[in-house]
Every structure is written in C-alpha cells, then in structure tokens.
Design a protein around this motif. Structure first.
Motif, short mmCIF file in Angstrom:
data_model
loop_
_atom_site.label_atom_id
_atom_site.label_comp_id
_atom_site.label_asym_id
_atom_site.label_seq_id
_atom_site.Cartn_x
_atom_site.Cartn_y
_atom_site.Cartn_z
N VAL A 165 0.98 -1.12 0.01
CA VAL A 165 0.01 -0.06 0.15
C VAL A 165 0.94 1.30 -0.04
CG1 VAL A 165 -1.72 1.30 1.21
CG2 VAL A 165 -2.02 -1.24 1.17
N ALA A 166 1.86 1.32 0.66
CA ALA A 166 2.84 2.41 0.75
C ALA A 166 3.61 2.78 -0.47
CB ALA A 166 3.87 2.36 1.96
N THR A 167 4.17 1.54 -1.14
CA THR A 167 4.36 1.71 -2.36
C THR A 167 3.67 2.33 -3.36
OG1 THR A 167 6.05 -0.21 -1.55
CG2 THR A 167 6.25 0.70 -3.87
N ALA A 168 2.51 1.54 -3.59
CA ALA A 168 1.48 2.19 -4.54
C ALA A 168 1.11 3.47 -4.11
CB ALA A 168 0.29 1.04 -4.29
N THR A 169 0.96 3.98 -3.03
CA THR A 169 0.56 5.48 -2.80
C THR A 169 1.76 6.23 -3.18
OG1 THR A 169 -0.49 4.48 -0.74
CG2 THR A 169 -0.44 6.87 -0.80
N SER A 170 3.07 5.97 -2.80
CA SER A 170 4.04 6.89 -3.38
C SER A 170 4.12 6.77 -4.91
CB SER A 170 5.38 6.25 -2.64
OG SER A 170 6.26 6.07 -3.71
N GLY A 171 3.75 5.75 -5.40
CA GLY A 171 3.86 5.89 -7.11
C GLY A 171 2.62 6.67 -7.39
N ALA A 172 1.68 6.56 -7.02
CA ALA A 172 0.26 7.20 -7.29
C ALA A 172 0.41 8.70 -7.11
CB ALA A 172 -0.96 6.85 -6.35
N GLY A 173 1.31 8.81 -5.83
CA GLY A 173 1.65 10.59 -6.08
C GLY A 173 2.75 10.99 -7.00
N LYS A 174 3.52 10.07 -7.56
CA LYS A 174 4.33 10.52 -8.47
C LYS A 174 3.62 10.75 -9.58
CE LYS A 174 8.55 8.80 -6.40
NZ LYS A 174 9.42 7.50 -6.39
N LEU A 199 6.03 -0.42 -7.95
CA LEU A 199 5.82 -1.76 -7.33
C LEU A 199 6.74 -2.78 -7.89
CD1 LEU A 199 1.78 -2.18 -6.83
CD2 LEU A 199 3.66 -2.06 -5.02
N SER A 200 7.04 -2.57 -9.20
CA SER A 200 7.77 -3.79 -10.03
C SER A 200 9.00 -3.73 -9.36
CB SER A 200 7.29 -3.62 -11.33
OG SER A 200 8.03 -2.44 -11.72
N VAL A 201 9.53 -2.70 -8.81
CA VAL A 201 11.13 -2.61 -8.41
C VAL A 201 11.27 -3.44 -7.28
CG1 VAL A 201 12.83 -1.12 -7.46
CG2 VAL A 201 11.33 -0.37 -9.39
N LYS A 202 10.11 -3.78 -6.57
CA LYS A 202 10.29 -4.51 -5.19
C LYS A 202 9.67 -5.77 -5.37
CE LYS A 202 10.30 -0.19 -2.15
NZ LYS A 202 9.27 0.33 -1.17
N TYR A 203 8.60 -6.24 -6.19
CA TYR A 203 7.80 -7.27 -6.39
C TYR A 203 7.94 -7.55 -7.87
CZ TYR A 203 6.23 -6.07 -1.72
OH TYR A 203 5.98 -5.54 -0.44
N HIS A 204 7.48 -8.92 -7.96
CA HIS A 204 6.94 -9.47 -9.40
C HIS A 204 5.47 -9.23 -9.39
CE1 HIS A 204 11.08 -10.86 -10.22
NE2 HIS A 204 11.03 -11.52 -9.10
N VAL A 205 5.27 -8.07 -10.09
CA VAL A 205 3.87 -7.42 -9.89
C VAL A 205 2.70 -8.57 -10.62
CG1 VAL A 205 2.24 -5.73 -10.53
CG2 VAL A 205 4.59 -5.20 -10.18
N ILE A 250 -5.44 7.91 -15.58
CA ILE A 250 -5.45 6.64 -15.22
C ILE A 250 -4.44 5.64 -15.78
CG2 ILE A 250 -6.78 4.38 -15.74
CD1 ILE A 250 -9.21 6.27 -15.99
N VAL A 251 -3.85 6.17 -17.07
CA VAL A 251 -2.88 5.36 -17.86
C VAL A 251 -1.56 5.89 -17.04
CG1 VAL A 251 -1.50 5.40 -19.82
CG2 VAL A 251 -3.84 5.20 -19.81
N VAL A 252 -1.19 7.17 -16.87
CA VAL A 252 -0.01 7.65 -16.25
C VAL A 252 -0.03 7.17 -14.56
CG1 VAL A 252 1.16 9.71 -15.21
CG2 VAL A 252 0.09 9.64 -17.44
N MET A 253 -1.00 7.08 -14.06
CA MET A 253 -1.12 6.66 -12.54
C MET A 253 -0.72 5.21 -12.42
SD MET A 253 -2.32 8.33 -9.74
CE MET A 253 -3.94 8.49 -8.99
N ALA A 254 -1.50 4.27 -13.26
CA ALA A 254 -1.31 2.84 -13.39
C ALA A 254 0.26 2.74 -13.82
CB ALA A 254 -2.15 2.28 -14.58
N ALA A 255 0.84 3.31 -14.66
CA ALA A 255 2.12 3.37 -15.04
C ALA A 255 3.06 3.53 -13.77
CB ALA A 255 2.54 4.09 -16.24
N CYS A 256 2.78 4.48 -13.23
CA CYS A 256 3.70 4.96 -12.25
C CYS A 256 3.61 4.09 -10.94
CB CYS A 256 3.60 6.45 -11.46
SG CYS A 256 3.92 7.49 -12.65
N VAL A 257 2.39 3.67 -10.68
CA VAL A 257 2.08 2.65 -9.65
C VAL A 257 2.77 1.21 -9.68
CG1 VAL A 257 0.32 1.21 -8.10
CG2 VAL A 257 0.19 3.49 -8.84
N LEU A 258 2.65 0.80 -11.11
CA LEU A 258 3.27 -0.49 -11.59
C LEU A 258 4.71 -0.40 -11.33
CD1 LEU A 258 0.64 -1.79 -14.15
CD2 LEU A 258 1.18 -2.71 -11.97
#
Lengths: 467, 325
Positions: free
Chosen positions: A148-157, A217-223, A206-214
C-alpha cells in the motif's frame, strides 16, 4: 552504437509516412473534415490515448543499440547483443530472474523445496524469493502495508507527472485559442470543449497513474509473478507490445502497395488486366490462410536451418522471421482490400469528373494518381484500422500452432502457448495467461473502438446515414 | 443454368492449377527434396544413401518438371510435379511422408470435424441472428447501446481465451463434461458439446454485429415503412418482413462456408484433441509432413471454390430477381 533491425527500420518508416500524411492533410479542408469528426468523438479519443500509450512502449522498444562497456583495460567495447531503449529503462525488471514460478506479489516461491537452515538442518518448505519482496524482514505481516505504501508513493508521483502533462497541454490550448487560463480550465472541467479534453485527460490520468504505481511496485515485487524460468511476467507482457504493434502495422504496410496498385489497375483498365488480377487474387484467396502461412513458415524454417551461418545472431534471425511472418500474413490479407478497391474504381471510372478529365486530355497515369487514388484512399484507411486488431489476435493463434513468431521473441501468443501447460498444472499458474489476456484485450479493445470511429467518420455512406 | 454450372466448374480448373503450382513452388523449389529429407531424418549425421532412400520411398527422386531420361510423353509425366498434382485432381492423395494413406485418413477424420462444425454453425446462426434481431427491436434505447458495446468487448477477446476459459470453468472447475477427447457413437455427445458452445460464444461479438448491420440496412427500406403504415405491429414487421428479406444475405453467407465445414477448426480440434481434419493438419504442420499439408491445401481450395459456386446457385434459388448468365 545503434543496431539496425529490419522491423525497426520499417516501423519508423511507417511512422514517418503517417506523420507526412498528417502534415499534408493539415491545411486541406476536405481531408481535415473527417479527422475533425474523429477528434470530437469521445470514445475515439479515449481509445487513442490508450493506443498512444502502447505506441510509446513500442517505439521505445524499437530503438535498438549495442550497449557500450569498459573492458578490463578500460577501453570502450560494445556488447554483441543489442538491447532497446526500453530494455535499458527496465533493466531492473529484466535482470531479476527468480528460479521458477512465483505468484504475483509473492515473497515466497510457488513450490516447496528443501531449504538448508543456518543450523544445518534441512526443511521442506517454500523458500524466499531472491528478489520479489526481498527487502522485507517478515513478509507475512509487513507485505500488505508495504504494498500500500509503495503504491501510494507511486500514485503520488503519477499525479505529479499528470499535472505536469496537463499544464503543458492546457498551456498549448491557451496559446492556440487565445483564451485566459481560467476560462480554458473551466471549459475543460465542464466538458464544453469541442475535442473531448476532459475524457482524454481522465484517461491519461488513469494510464499515467497505473504506469507509475506499477513501475514503483515492480522494483520491489514481481507484479504479475514470474514464469517457468523465473522471468518477470510483467516485463514479458510489456516486451510483447512491440511484437503486437509490428505485426498489426507492418503487415498492412507491406500489403498496401500491391493491393492499391492491382486493385486500381484491375478496376480502371478492365479487360484482360482485370482477368489476370482477379485470377491471382482468387487463387491466393482459395488457399486456406492458416495453411498458406504454415507452408510458408515451414519452408522458411527449412531454409534457415540450411543457411544457419548467414544469420549473424539469434536476435537477427528472430527479427527476420517476424518480418517474414508480416510478409506472409500480408499476402493472405491483401486480397480483401484489393477486391474493395477494384469495385470502387469500377464505380469511379464512370463518374463525370473522370470523363471530364479524359476529355480534357489528362493522361492515364494522371487520372489514376490525381483523381482515382485520392478518392479510394478512405477505403485504405478504414481497412488498415479495422485490420489492426484482427492481426494482433491472429498473431496469438499462429504462435499457438507454432507457426507464428520465433519462440524466442516475446509475444502474447507465445505467453498463451506456454500457459496451456500451466493451466493443467496443480496448483495452477494463472498469472501468465491473465497478463497476456489483459494486455491483449486492452490493446485490441482500444483499436476496435478507434477503428469504428474512423470508419464512421471516413465512410461517405455512413455520413449520409448519420445526418 | 446447367451451362453456367459447367462453365464455372471449368473455370475452377485453372484456379486449382494455380494453387497447385503455388504450393509446388513453396514446397519443392524453395527447398529441394534433399533439404526435406535432411529435415525429416534429423539435421546432423545424415548419409547421402539415407537421403536417397528417403527420396526413393516417397517418389521424390525424380526431376521436378522435365525428365530428360524418359522416352516420349513420359518426359513430362515421369516428374514429381506431374505425379503429385494429377493425383490431387483425381482426389487420390497418395501416401504421407510417414507412409500413411492420406485419402483413408481424410475419409475417416472428416466425420468428427463435421460433428462439431455443423452443429456449431447451426446453433451459432440461430443464437447470433436472434440476438441481432433483439438489438434491432430495441434500437435507439440504452439496451441497444450497451448490447453493441458488449459486442465490441466480446470481439476484442482472443478466441484462445474462450477455449482456455471454457475448458477451465466447465471442464475443470464444474466437471460437467470431460476436458478433451473423443468417442464414437452417442458417447461423442459429451465430448462435442463444449467445443460447440465455445465456438458459438466466441462468435457472438462479431456475428451479432454483422447481422445487426444487415437488419439495419433492411429496416431503412421503403417496404418496411409501408408495412408500418399499414398498421402492422413492430414485432410483426421485424419477424416476418425484415427477417425474410435479410435471410437472403444471411443464407448465402452461410452457403459459402458450408463445404469448408469438412475441414474442421484447427485450434478447437487441437485443444479438445478431437481426431478431425483440423487436428490432422496441425499434427502434419508440427511433424513437418509436407505431403499431408499439400493435400489439405488442395482440398481446402477445392472446397472454397465449391462454396463460391454454391453461393451463386443459392442466390437464384432464394432471390428470384437474380438470374445467372
């Protein structure tokens, strides 16, 4: 050092041609009008935003180069394997291979194995992944919070990036229409603009948010998990975008000159020219598509096996196979367009303005190029956009029967092909299939919606219906 | 009429000849029989004797088009091209590269293909046409808008997903029918029901959209306005007047693919391991059996041309305005 692949060159050539066409049509009112209609259509523009996002990935993945590195003596050397700009951006994704399957967002492997503990004892358990969630001390309790924390920071960016893009866009609009900023913004917010900017900006968000969140996240996990050899499925799906785009566009580009030339010639000259051309396309048409493709690909495999040393590298060979697949797909598909063009030309050649041009002494090529070609071009554009999604879908089917792209080329068809065995596995591995499905579905749906809008705008018969 | 049919059949001969030459060029000129032998016998460590033996057993040891050493007319007939093409025209398919009798295989395998393709076509036609009629009946309402939108969504899903998803849900989770396989007689029903359902479902998107445009074209016409002006109810106008007239393009569209039902569906059959002609072709492709692929190409083209002929004839039967000349 740049690396030139055939498909890359042709893809950029196609983009350049498209750009040239746009520039040419820009100050011609009769050419601009149908596109203006496309631009005011909400579903058309929303799907265009999605298509452009795919195109961005595809274009980045088409810029190949040989990466430079310093060898032991400090001299600059080039690697023998070419990578693309996209590979370079996603280096963290492509190099983090696990041992084998792992579920999306997993921190543990998908299968048990013997793990040697520090105290020397062996235990039959799920081992930790090498990269996925490796930064967590205790995945069971921390993972959800971390995600959740990573996704939120991604969404912010993502939000920041989107705001920046919005500012640029609104700035351009303000300059173009010479309106004050607040008026322009209010109109967009109230959806009172001619071009549906509000819908487009929401899609972009939506596209930009999804791209940034993914991305975050994908730096830390295998999404989207990993596949049998431990490769990140998300990375594979993104790499497949290029294959899909190339098949969808290059195929039509290759077939276009044949279809245009032969279709117009058959319709215009009639007589024996028409007979010969009709004979050629009926013959080609009567061979079942899949079988013709299979036969051609089989022959190419034999050829490539015989001339193995002519291909500098595996990547080059896979690339040529992709190009050949486009070629053969084009051969099976040009007949439909050719028939349409022939029928339209037959109709046009009896029109008064053609008769007038003849009476005024315009040469035959002049008539063909200046009077017939521009008037059948809408058929070409409609067919090209309609064919795109069909071709992307066809690639998957062909790769499934092993007559599609090279097995080493990342493609959705190859992903589905390998997923067949995974579905029969216990417990099942569902993420490869789901990933391929999601990406393919998004691209094809956007292409279908866009093609519908283009057809409605360009087809003169439909225009009469709508009025 | 008879004259027309005969002329069309005669016209089919050069077409089939063209197909034959094309496949021949693909299979024998681009790659010589030597290459094929090497491919089939394994790439490395093949002795020239083994290649010669492989070629002799399959009749590939002769020249391609012109045999210098034979006397008289045999110069033309004692060649690979003559031997392999004339047989096809007489529907004698010969032996596959593995030594199986292709003709017998085809006769045996076309029934399972037909058992799936024919019901799938009929049920599909029924379902798609009724759904399309429903959309036209509710035109200019929200139901139509969302129905058409749903069609676009369904169209955008690859047929592979329908098959994999259907097999997974119905075959594996619910376990209503076996996932794949085939049996003879009435037992076959439980094996063919899922492929039929899946092929109908996979076609809904494009099928309904296509029939809807056909109906919409009819709805605009004058006789429909007359029917409404007479005071006929909307269902009656749609189901008797419009449907009857739209049946002409629908039926002729079906007739053109009728002969090809024998060929079966490549993917469906291989997914459900049904011993039909589709999976036969796929197996031939993956085993690189050139003789079978060539026979199937010829059969497919012949059936396609037959379909075109049947379409023209059926036009005269359903539409009295059309005359063949």
């Amino acid at each position: 050092m740049p690396a030139l692949f055939w498909t890359d060159v042709l893809f950029f050539l196609l983009l350049a041609m498209l750009a040239a066409l746009l520039v040419y049509a820009r100050d011609k009112e009769h050419l601009r009008r149908p596109w203006h209609k496309v631009a005011t259509n909400r579903s058309g523009m929303v799907s265009l935003v999605v298509l452009l996002a795919f195109l961005l990935v595809g274009v980045l993945d088409c810029l190949h180069f040989y990466p430079a590195f310093r060898d032991a003596d400090g001299r600059l050397e080039y690697k023998t394997e070419a990578i693309s700009v996209f590979d370079w951006c996603t280096m963290t994704l492509s190099t983090r291979d696990e041992k084998t399957y792992s579920a999306p967002f997993a921190a543990y492997a998908y299968a048990r194995e013997y793990v040697r503990r520090e105290d020397g004892s062996q235990r039959w358990e799920y081992p930790r992944l090498q990269y996925g969630g490796a930064h967590l001390e205790n995945p069971q309790s921390q993972k959800l919070g971390d995600i959740v924390a990573t996704a939120t920071s991604g969404a912010g960016k993502g939000l920041l990036l989107w705001s920046a893009l919005c500012a640029v866009l609104v700035g351009l609009l303000v300059r173009q229409h010479r309106l004050p900023w607040n008026v322009c913004l209010r109109r967009i917010a109230q959806d009172r603009t001619q071009v549906p900017w509000r819908a487009m900006l929401i899609t972009l968000l939506i596209v930009v948010m999804a791209a940034c969140v993914l991305a975050e996240l994908s730096v830390k996990y295998h999404v989207l998990g990993t596949d049998k050899v431990g490769q990140d499925v998300f990375y594979q799906s993104l790499k497949s975008v290029r294959t899909g785009l190339i098949i969808g566009t290059l195929t039509t580009m290759i077939m276009l000159p044949f279809a245009l030339l032969l279709g117009i010639l058959a319709g215009y000259f009639r007589g024996w020219v028409d007979d010969v051309i009709q004979y050629v396309y009926t013959t080609l048409n009567s061979i079942p598509d899949v079988l013709l493709i299979a036969a051609a690909i089989l022959m190419m495999q034999v050829y490539m096996a015989k001339h193995e040393d002519e291909f500098a590298s595996l990547a080059l060979r896979a690339d040529l196979r992709l190009l050949f697949l486009c070629l053969i797909l084009g051969i099976t598909r040009w007949t439909g367009l050719c028939r349409l063009l022939r029928a339209e030309t037959l109709k046009l050649r009896e029109m008064e303005y053609i008769q007038a041009a003849k009476a005024l002494g315009v040469g035959q090529w002049g008539i063909l190029v200046r009077h017939i070609l521009p008037n059948v071009f809408h058929i070409v554009l409609i067919t090209v956009t309609l064919d795109f999604s069909a071709l992307v879908l066809a690639e998957a089917v062909l790769s499934y029967i092993n007559i599609g792209v090279d097995p080493t080329t990342p493609s959705w068809g190859n992903m589905i092909n390998s997923a067949r065995l995974e579905m029969a596995r216990e417990p099942i591995v569902w993420w490869s299939l789901t990933a391929a499905f999601l990406f393919m579905f998004t691209l094809v749906l956007a292409a279908n919606l866009f093609a519908d809008v283009v057809r409605d705008a360009l087809d003169p018969r439909r225009e009469a219906n709508n009025r | 009429m008879m004259q027309y049919v005969v002329r069309r059949i005669l016209y089919a001969v050069p077409l089939l000849l063209g197909v034959n030459v094309l496949t021949f060029v693909l299979f024998f000129i681009v790659n010589s029989p030597d290459d094929m032998a090497r491919m089939n016998l394994g790439q490395k460590h093949v002795t020239p004797e083994a290649i010669e033996k492989w070629k002799r057993e399959r009749g590939y040891d002769r020249p391609l088009f012109w045999n210098e050493r034979s006397p008289g007319a045999a110069k033309l007939t004692d060649t690979i091209f003559y031997d392999k093409s004339v047989g096809l025209f007489l529907l004698r398919f010969g032996r596959s590269d593995n030594g199986r009798n292709i003709g017998a295989d085809i006769r045996q395998r076309m029934w399972p293909s037909l058992a799936i393709a024919a019901p799938a076509l009929l049920v599909g036609l029924l379902v798609h046409v009724s759904l399309a009629l429903m959309l036209v009946f509710f035109r200019l309402t929200y139901l139509e808008f969302w129905g058409v939108a749903l069609c676009v969504v369904l169209m955008s899903i690859s047929s592979l997903f329908y098959i994999i998803g259907g097999q997974f849900v119905v075959g594996k989770l619910l376990q209503w029918v076996p996932i794949s396989g085939y049996d003879t007689g009435l037992e076959a029903i439980k094996f063919i029901i899922l492929p039929i359902l899946i092929s109908v479902a996979a076609g809904i998107g494009s099928g309904v959209r296509w029939y809807r445009t056909l109906f919409l074209e009819e709805v605009e016409k004058d006789y429909v306005r007359t029917a409404r002006a007479k005071g006929l109810t909307e269902p009656r106008v749609l189901f008797t007047h419009v449907l009857k007239n739209a049946m002409i393009p629908i039926l002729t569209g079906v007739v053109v693919i009728l002969p090809q039902l024998f060929m079966g569906s490549l993917i469906l059959e291989s997914f459900f391991s049904i011993p039909g002609l589709g999976s036969y072709t796929i197996d031939a492709i993956s085993q690189q059996d050139f003789a079978i692929v060539r026979a199937m190409v010829f059969l497919g083209s012949a059936l396609y041309i037959l379909g075109l002929l049947l379409t023209d004839i059926s036009y005269t039967l359903v539409d009295p305005r059309v005359r063949l000349s």
